[in-house]
Enzyme design. Structure first.
Site, PDB file in Angstrom:
ATOM      1  N   GLU A 190       0.845  -1.186   0.000  1.00 27.14           N
ATOM      2  CA  GLU A 190       0.000   0.000   0.000  1.00 27.14           C
ATOM      3  C   GLU A 190       0.889   1.247   0.000  1.00 27.14           C
ATOM      4  O   GLU A 190       1.975   1.245   0.565  1.00 27.14           O
ATOM      5  CB  GLU A 190      -0.886  -0.032   1.258  1.00 27.14           C
ATOM      6  CG  GLU A 190      -1.886   1.101   1.358  1.00 27.14           C
ATOM      7  CD  GLU A 190      -2.675   1.048   2.655  1.00 27.14           C
ATOM      8  OE1 GLU A 190      -3.777   1.601   2.672  1.00 27.14           O
ATOM      9  OE2 GLU A 190      -2.196   0.460   3.642  1.00 27.14           O
TER      10      GLU A 190
ATOM     11  N   LYS B  81     -10.340   0.247  -1.945  1.00 21.21           N
ATOM     12  CA  LYS B  81     -10.398  -0.207  -0.549  1.00 21.21           C
ATOM     13  C   LYS B  81     -11.751   0.122   0.077  1.00 21.21           C
ATOM     14  O   LYS B  81     -12.220   1.257   0.021  1.00 21.21           O
ATOM     15  CB  LYS B  81      -9.263   0.475   0.236  1.00 21.21           C
ATOM     16  CG  LYS B  81      -9.136   0.028   1.681  1.00 21.21           C
ATOM     17  CD  LYS B  81      -7.969   0.771   2.337  1.00 21.21           C
ATOM     18  CE  LYS B  81      -7.759   0.342   3.778  1.00 21.21           C
ATOM     19  NZ  LYS B  81      -6.660   1.132   4.409  1.00 21.21           N
TER      20      LYS B  81
ATOM     21  N   CYS C 277      -4.802  -3.652   3.200  1.00 22.07           N
ATOM     22  CA  CYS C 277      -4.483  -3.328   4.599  1.00 22.07           C
ATOM     23  C   CYS C 277      -5.621  -3.614   5.595  1.00 22.07           C
ATOM     24  O   CYS C 277      -5.824  -4.746   5.997  1.00 22.07           O
ATOM     25  CB  CYS C 277      -4.024  -1.872   4.680  1.00 22.07           C
ATOM     26  SG  CYS C 277      -3.078  -1.483   6.184  1.00 22.07           S
TER      27      CYS C 277
END
Length: 271
Positions: A33, A104, A145
């Site tokens: 990321e 995300k 993440c």
């Protein structure tokens, strides 16, 4: 890697890693990321680009030059308004074609105990769709993440969409990484009987931000088969994806079939 607030410097590191991976015979490289930029939320909005913009074009060219697929773990894509971006995971083929992208979904709005206050939603809008794609490393399930803490995402990717390799590019904080990074990654692998590849930011990016590091690759039985020594700020960990081994794990313990049976008994949908 340890990304900074200089896109040219970060691209130089990514290029170095891609060429190292190609020399080692890798078919695909997975970057973490914030691979292209990491500073503050406001600056992140300023540097955001479209997926056909100049930054992504450089990475497309890199993939073609080196002849390797790239997983770009979290790119600052132009968002729905002037105040927000999308944190977008992009997969490029070895000829530079954009194969898949994932925005995300779960945003990190957390005050870490004795650590930083990070409010991702101030500058980032959430996505609303899962993403999978086929690659030389197998069928990939894309996440980013903080998604790691939501197991249903990975179960849907594996059981509903046929993912064989789950990707978790990250910039975990030092405190949360020390507590939960390896634990959660191994759990996602065991629950889904998939490989898990977790490329991580490592070390101090600036005076205010530090990432945990410890990039690892986990097999479908939960074994760590590759790990990057955290004393190395920049480098790659290499592993083979063994589909026969994955099949044997799933045959010995058919979680997918048992999951369907359990959901039927509980009156849930067929997924």
């Amino acid at each position: 890697m340890t990304s900074v607030g200089n896109q040219d410097a970060n691209f130089s590191v990514c290029s170095q890693l891609a060429r190292e991976a190609a020399r080692k015979g890798c078919k695909m490289l997975f970057l973490p990321e914030c691979f292209s930029f990491i500073v503050s939320c406001l600056q992140t909005v300023v540097v955001a680009e479209k997926l056909d913009g100049p930054i992504m074009s450089r990475f497309r060219q890199l993939a073609g030059e080196v002849g390797i697929w790239l997983s770009l773990g979290g790119f600052q894509e132009v968002g729905p308004d002037k105040e927000h971006i999308y944190n977008t995971h992009v997969v490029l083929s070895s000829d530079g074609t954009l194969v898949a992208s994932y925005r995300k979904v779960h945003l990190f709005d957390v005050e870490v105990h004795n650590g930083p206050v990070l409010m991702e939603s101030r500058s980032t809008a959430p996505g609303n769709q899962l993403a999978v794609c086929d690659s030389p490393a197998g069928r990939l399930g894309l996440t980013v993440c903080y998604d790691l803490r939501f197991p249903e995402v990975y179960q849907r990717l594996a059981f509903d969409h046929g993912a064989q390799v789950l990707l978790v590019p990250s910039a975990f904080t030092k405190l949360t990484g020390e507590a939960h990074w390896e634990l959660l990654l191994r759990a996602r692998a065991v629950e889904t009987q998939c490989y898990v590849i977790a490329a991580a930011q490592a070390g101090k990016h600036n005076e205010k931000r530090e990432s945990y590091g410890h990039s690892i690759i986990v097999d479908p039985w939960g074994n760590i088969i590759a790990r990057l020594d955290n004393s190395l700020a920049t480098g790659i960990a290499v592993a083979d994806i063994d589909f026969q081994y994955m099949a044997s794990v799933r045959e010995r313990m058919p979680i997918g079939d048992h999951r369907k049976q359990g959901r039927k008994c509980l009156g849930w949908d067929a997924r």
